[in-house]
Structures are given as structure tokens and as C-alpha cells.
Design an enzyme around this catalytic site. Sequence first.
Site, PDB file in Angstrom:
ATOM      1  N   HIS A  18       5.650 -19.260 -76.255  1.00 53.07           N
ATOM      2  CA  HIS A  18       4.230 -18.973 -76.043  1.00 53.07           C
ATOM      3  C   HIS A  18       4.022 -17.475 -75.815  1.00 53.07           C
ATOM      4  CE1 HIS A  18       3.989 -23.322 -75.389  1.00 53.07           C
ATOM      5  NE2 HIS A  18       2.705 -23.199 -75.649  1.00 53.07           N
ATOM      6  N   LYS A  73       1.240 -16.435 -70.684  1.00 52.96           N
ATOM      7  CA  LYS A  73       1.325 -17.815 -70.173  1.00 52.96           C
ATOM      8  C   LYS A  73       1.959 -17.840 -68.788  1.00 52.96           C
ATOM      9  CE  LYS A  73       2.558 -22.561 -71.342  1.00 52.96           C
ATOM     10  NZ  LYS A  73       1.261 -23.075 -70.874  1.00 52.96           N
TER      11      LYS A  73
HETATM   12  P1  NAD Z   1      -6.418 -18.206 -69.284  1.00 53.01           P
HETATM   13  O1  NAD Z   1      -5.632 -17.601 -68.163  1.00 53.01           O
HETATM   14  O2  NAD Z   1      -6.799 -17.368 -70.448  1.00 53.01           O
HETATM   15  O3  NAD Z   1      -7.778 -18.843 -68.729  1.00 53.01           O
HETATM   16  C1  NAD Z   1      -7.874 -19.548 -67.526  1.00 53.01           C
HETATM   17  C2  NAD Z   1      -9.278 -19.309 -66.980  1.00 53.01           C
HETATM   18  O4  NAD Z   1      -9.433 -20.140 -65.819  1.00 53.01           O
HETATM   19  C3  NAD Z   1      -9.512 -17.852 -66.543  1.00 53.01           C
HETATM   20  O5  NAD Z   1     -10.731 -17.358 -67.067  1.00 53.01           O
HETATM   21  C4  NAD Z   1      -9.565 -17.948 -65.028  1.00 53.01           C
HETATM   22  O6  NAD Z   1     -10.432 -16.981 -64.430  1.00 53.01           O
HETATM   23  C5  NAD Z   1     -10.107 -19.360 -64.855  1.00 53.01           C
HETATM   24  N1  NAD Z   1      -9.917 -19.875 -63.487  1.00 53.01           N
HETATM   25  C6  NAD Z   1      -8.882 -19.639 -62.646  1.00 53.01           C
HETATM   26  N2  NAD Z   1      -9.124 -20.222 -61.461  1.00 53.01           N
HETATM   27  C7  NAD Z   1     -10.337 -20.817 -61.566  1.00 53.01           C
HETATM   28  C8  NAD Z   1     -11.147 -21.564 -60.671  1.00 53.01           C
HETATM   29  N3  NAD Z   1     -10.761 -21.777 -59.396  1.00 53.01           N
HETATM   30  N4  NAD Z   1     -12.333 -22.059 -61.101  1.00 53.01           N
HETATM   31  C9  NAD Z   1     -12.752 -21.820 -62.373  1.00 53.01           C
HETATM   32  N5  NAD Z   1     -12.042 -21.090 -63.262  1.00 53.01           N
HETATM   33  C10 NAD Z   1     -10.849 -20.605 -62.859  1.00 53.01           C
HETATM   34  O7  NAD Z   1      -5.561 -19.468 -69.745  1.00 53.01           O
HETATM   35  P2  NAD Z   1      -5.705 -20.289 -71.113  1.00 53.01           P
HETATM   36  O8  NAD Z   1      -4.735 -19.774 -72.104  1.00 53.01           O
HETATM   37  O9  NAD Z   1      -7.149 -20.423 -71.476  1.00 53.01           O
HETATM   38  O10 NAD Z   1      -5.125 -21.696 -70.623  1.00 53.01           O
HETATM   39  C11 NAD Z   1      -5.746 -22.402 -69.569  1.00 53.01           C
HETATM   40  C12 NAD Z   1      -4.905 -23.625 -69.237  1.00 53.01           C
HETATM   41  O11 NAD Z   1      -4.916 -24.520 -70.357  1.00 53.01           O
HETATM   42  C13 NAD Z   1      -3.430 -23.321 -68.956  1.00 53.01           C
HETATM   43  O12 NAD Z   1      -2.979 -24.207 -67.951  1.00 53.01           O
HETATM   44  C14 NAD Z   1      -2.753 -23.637 -70.288  1.00 53.01           C
HETATM   45  O13 NAD Z   1      -1.398 -23.979 -70.155  1.00 53.01           O
HETATM   46  C15 NAD Z   1      -3.570 -24.823 -70.735  1.00 53.01           C
HETATM   47  N6  NAD Z   1      -3.560 -25.108 -72.170  1.00 53.01           N
HETATM   48  C16 NAD Z   1      -3.574 -26.423 -72.516  1.00 53.01           C
HETATM   49  C17 NAD Z   1      -3.656 -26.778 -73.843  1.00 53.01           C
HETATM   50  C18 NAD Z   1      -3.759 -28.246 -74.185  1.00 53.01           C
HETATM   51  O14 NAD Z   1      -3.915 -28.590 -75.386  1.00 53.01           O
HETATM   52  N7  NAD Z   1      -3.716 -29.141 -73.203  1.00 53.01           N
HETATM   53  C19 NAD Z   1      -3.699 -25.797 -74.832  1.00 53.01           C
HETATM   54  C20 NAD Z   1      -3.697 -24.448 -74.455  1.00 53.01           C
HETATM   55  C21 NAD Z   1      -3.635 -24.123 -73.102  1.00 53.01           C
END
Ligand code: NAD
Length: 245
Positions: free
Chosen positions: A133, A137
Site C-alpha cells: 500500500h 497507510k
Molecule cells: P485517510 O487518512 O486519507 O482518511 C481518513 C479520514 O478520517 C481523515 O480525513 C481524518 O481526518 C478522518 N478522521 C480521523 N478521525 C476522525 C474522527 N474522529 N471523526 C471523523 N473523521 C475522522 O485514510 P483513507 O485512505 O481514506 O482510509 C480510511 C480508512 O479506510 C482506513 O482505515 C483504510 O484502511 C480504510 N480503507 C478501507 C477500504 C475498504 O474497501 N474497506 C479501502 C480503502 C481504505
Amino acid sequence: MKTKIVVIGSKGRMGIAIIRLLGLDPEAEVVGAIDEGDDLDEVLPGCDAVIDFSHHSVSLEVARKTTEQSKALVIGTTGHATEVKERVLALGQKVPMIFAPNYSVGVNTLFYITRKTAEILSRGFDQEIVEMHHHFKKDSPSGTAAKLLEILCDVKGKSVDELARYGREGEPGARTKNEIGVHALRGGDVVGDHTVIFAATGERVELTHKASSRDTFAGGAIRAAKFLQGKPPGVYDMFDVLGLK
Ligand code: NAD
């Protein structure tokens, strides 16, 4: 009628992709975009479903609030401790919920064929998982790698704790017959690569999925939120959404 959706983690990589795709979707709309510091309670009453791709520390609170308001919940966030995951899933008895480590059609197909392949190659094939990744991440291994590991352990009839071997260094000794190595690579802007390796003496089978756009996860999560509309409370998965059961 459009499915009204609140997106949590709205300023993140996934949140931005989900909101962009919802803007193009005639069957759904964004009624709340929540990131750190925003008030979920303000927007929750006006929605049909919540999609959460934020941080694992948030999921239990989000699930509690969503349950209190009887809203459908799609969680994409990964990296939860087992106990937290179990407590979130327990709330899925009260509302329709999907808590999937990966929302892409391709990866869910990989889950399906990994199980089938493990069943066929159950003797004499060492199994290893490699994921890569982007360098931002935060959790490791990825939720998808953890799910692949869970599938392989399940086919072997053993627990993850018994079989998982996260990385190797120093002098770990010869590979034991049943252990399953899990290796996390990080770098650049890789959206998400996963390979399951089945290696025997004289031959090797590798099953690989490579995501090149977050839209594949975002589109799957939106599809999941729409799927949950009108469903009885309970925990569903992407195999339900994709008709793979
Ligand atoms: P990212 O770090 O770009 O975004 C996360 C967002 O969540 C940020 O904007 C952050 O400010 C926000 N956040 C943090 N704490 C918060 C809170 N208390 N309340 C509201 N918002 C809050 O990460 P990303 O790449 O967008 O990934 C997010 C999550 O999704 C990760 O856990 C990642 O592993 C997961 N993910 C899952 C899949 C899937 O298909 N299930 C795919 C991609 C990513």
C-alpha cells in the site's frame, strides 16, 4: 427515492472518492460530510445510511450512535483490535450493517477463489500473503490481508493466532509446515495490491489483485449502502451484495 448518506472521514482519500461518486449517482445523495471535529449528531437524524471510512478509534462510537438512530451502517475502516470489531458487530443485531475489509468486486472475488484454491491445494503447498500500500497507510497488515489470512486459517481448521507469522527477521529457522507468512510493503502511491502464494516443490500458484483506483472501493461501499435499504437488522457482507453466496 434517493438513499440519503452521511460520509464519515469525508476529508480523507476514501471520503473524497465516495462523495465525488455520490455526486454522480442518481439513486443516492450526501446529506452529511463528517470529519474530525464535526458533529455527527447534527446530521444523523436526516440520513438513511452512514458510510464510515475514517479511523478505527471512531467505529464503536459511530456504531453506537447509528444504532440508537436505527440507521444502516457501512464500515470500511480497518485496523480494529479483535475486541472492538466484535463489539461493533454485536450492534449489527440492531441495524443492517456491513463491516467489510474491502468493497471492491475484484477483491471479493479474490476472497472467493482463495478459499477454493486453499481447499484444492491443501497438501504440500506453503501459503504466504504479501500486500503493498501507499506510504500514508497507518495500519498493518491491511484489513484485506487479514481477511485473506482468516480464510486460509479457516480452511486449515486453525485460528489466526496459531498460524500467522508476521514478517521474518534474524534467524527464525526453517518454515514450519502450517504457518502462514504475512508481509506488508509500503511505498509511493500504491492503492492496494494483494497476492496469495501457494508454493510447493516444483510449482507455485499466485493469486493477485491490484487496485489502481479508490473508486473501486468507493463504488462498492455506495452499492452496499443502497443494498442495506429496507433490509432487516443483521450483519451482511459483500458476498450478499454481489450475490456470491
Ligand atoms: P485517510 O487518512 O486519507 O482518511 C481518513 C479520514 O478520517 C481523515 O480525513 C481524518 O481526518 C478522518 N478522521 C480521523 N478521525 C476522525 C474522527 N474522529 N471523526 C471523523 N473523521 C475522522 O485514510 P483513507 O485512505 O481514506 O482510509 C480510511 C480508512 O479506510 C482506513 O482505515 C483504510 O484502511 C480504510 N480503507 C478501507 C477500504 C475498504 O474497501 N474497506 C479501502 C480503502 C481504505
